[in-house]
Design a protein around this motif. Structure first.
Motif, PDB file in Angstrom:
ATOM      1  N   ASP A  39     -32.997  44.290 -43.658  1.00  0.00           N
ATOM      2  CA  ASP A  39     -34.297  43.661 -43.409  1.00  0.00           C
ATOM      3  C   ASP A  39     -34.983  43.317 -44.723  1.00  0.00           C
ATOM      4  O   ASP A  39     -35.599  42.257 -44.850  1.00  0.00           O
ATOM      5  CB  ASP A  39     -35.195  44.578 -42.576  1.00  0.00           C
ATOM      6  CG  ASP A  39     -34.717  44.730 -41.139  1.00  0.00           C
ATOM      7  OD1 ASP A  39     -33.933  43.863 -40.676  1.00  0.00           O
ATOM      8  OD2 ASP A  39     -35.124  45.703 -40.479  1.00  0.00           O
ATOM      9  N   THR A  40     -34.845  44.196 -45.713  1.00  0.00           N
ATOM     10  CA  THR A  40     -35.461  43.950 -47.021  1.00  0.00           C
ATOM     11  C   THR A  40     -34.883  42.689 -47.668  1.00  0.00           C
ATOM     12  O   THR A  40     -35.632  41.859 -48.197  1.00  0.00           O
ATOM     13  CB  THR A  40     -35.250  45.163 -47.950  1.00  0.00           C
ATOM     14  OG1 THR A  40     -35.819  46.315 -47.330  1.00  0.00           O
ATOM     15  CG2 THR A  40     -35.873  44.938 -49.309  1.00  0.00           C
ATOM     16  N   SER A  41     -33.578  42.531 -47.594  1.00  0.00           N
ATOM     17  CA  SER A  41     -32.946  41.336 -48.172  1.00  0.00           C
ATOM     18  C   SER A  41     -33.360  40.086 -47.415  1.00  0.00           C
ATOM     19  O   SER A  41     -33.597  39.043 -48.027  1.00  0.00           O
ATOM     20  CB  SER A  41     -31.425  41.481 -48.162  1.00  0.00           C
ATOM     21  OG  SER A  41     -31.018  42.457 -49.106  1.00  0.00           O
ATOM     22  N   ARG A  42     -33.451  40.175 -46.116  1.00  0.00           N
ATOM     23  CA  ARG A  42     -33.892  39.019 -45.312  1.00  0.00           C
ATOM     24  C   ARG A  42     -35.303  38.591 -45.711  1.00  0.00           C
ATOM     25  O   ARG A  42     -35.584  37.405 -45.855  1.00  0.00           O
ATOM     26  CB  ARG A  42     -33.845  39.343 -43.830  1.00  0.00           C
ATOM     27  CG  ARG A  42     -32.476  39.476 -43.255  1.00  0.00           C
ATOM     28  CD  ARG A  42     -32.566  39.965 -41.790  1.00  0.00           C
ATOM     29  NE  ARG A  42     -31.262  40.216 -41.264  1.00  0.00           N
ATOM     30  CZ  ARG A  42     -30.472  39.295 -40.731  1.00  0.00           C
ATOM     31  NH1 ARG A  42     -30.881  38.053 -40.656  1.00  0.00           N
ATOM     32  NH2 ARG A  42     -29.285  39.607 -40.275  1.00  0.00           N
ATOM     33  N   ILE A  43     -36.178  39.553 -45.880  1.00  0.00           N
ATOM     34  CA  ILE A  43     -37.559  39.257 -46.275  1.00  0.00           C
ATOM     35  C   ILE A  43     -37.572  38.589 -47.644  1.00  0.00           C
ATOM     36  O   ILE A  43     -38.260  37.585 -47.851  1.00  0.00           O
ATOM     37  CB  ILE A  43     -38.418  40.541 -46.259  1.00  0.00           C
ATOM     38  CG1 ILE A  43     -38.639  41.007 -44.808  1.00  0.00           C
ATOM     39  CG2 ILE A  43     -39.752  40.315 -46.964  1.00  0.00           C
ATOM     40  CD1 ILE A  43     -39.181  42.422 -44.686  1.00  0.00           C
TER      41      ILE A  43
END
Length: 171
Positions: A39-43
C-alpha cells in the motif's frame, strides 16, 4: 516443460497486454506484478514518487516466492514486472531456476504517450516514466532473455515470444 517468464520493461511498454496474450496462447497463468506492491508503494507511485531499491526489495522477494511456488507445482507463469535492474532480475532468477525474461524495448516518447493514454486507469503517472529510464539497466547479453520492439503489433509479438518460449533453451 516447466518454464516461466517475466515480461519486463519500463511503464508503458505493454507488459500486461503482451504477457496476457502469450499466457493465453500457451495456457500459462498470468500474474500481474503490480498486484503485489505494498500500500505504501502504491501511494508513493500515485503521488508521483519514484520507488527505490528499498521500496522494491520486499515486492521482488514476494514475486520470487510466487514464481518458486508455481515452479514447485509445475505451473508455468507469465509474470509482469518492470525488473529494471540486473540485481532485481538476479533475485528473481534465484527463486526460479531457468526463468526467462522478455524485454519489451520502447523509447521514452512512446512510453510517455502510452502511460498518458491510460491516465486514471493505472496507478503509474506519466511523471514517473523518466525515473524508470534512469533506473533501467537493459538486459542485453544476459542469458535467457529475448529483447523485442514493444512497438510491434500484439499479434507479431505474441507469435514470436510464444515460439521462443516453447522452442528455445534457457542457456
Amino acid at each position: 516443460m516447466n518454464d516461466s517468464a517475466v515480461f519486463m520493461g519500463v511503464a508503458g511498454c505493454g507488459k500486461s497486454s503482451v504477457a496476457s496474450a502469450v499466457a493465453s496462447r500457451l495456457g500459462w497463468r498470468l500474474i500481474e506484478g503490480d498486484d503485489y506492491h505494498s500500500d505504501t508503494s502504491r501511494i508513493k507511485m500515485r503521488q508521483g514518487i519514484a520507488l527505490g531499491d528499498l521500496d522494491r526489495a520486499t515486492w521482488l522477494a514476494q514475486l520470487g516466492d510466487v514464481l518458486a511456488e508455481h515452479k514447485r507445482r509445475g505451473e508455468p507463469v507469465a509474470l509482469t514486472c518492470s525488473a529494471l535492474k540486473r540485481d532485481y532480475r538476479q533475485l528473481l532468477r534465484g527463486h526460479c531456476a531457468g526463468l526467462r525474461f522478455v524485454f519489451l524495448e520502447i523509447d521514452k516518447p512512446h512510453a510517455q504517450q502510452r502511460v498518458a493514454a491510460r491516465a486514471g486507469e493505472h496507478l503509474f503517472p506519466v511523471s514517473l516514466v523518466d525515473s524508470q529510464f534512469t533506473t533501467l539497466e537493459p538486459p542485453h547479453g544476459e542469458p535467457g532473455v529475448l529483447c523485442v520492439d514493444a512497438l510491434r503489433s500484439l499479434d507479431d509479438l505474441t507469435h514470436e515470444i510464444a515460439d521462443w518460449l516453447t522452442t528455445r533453451s534457457t542457456s
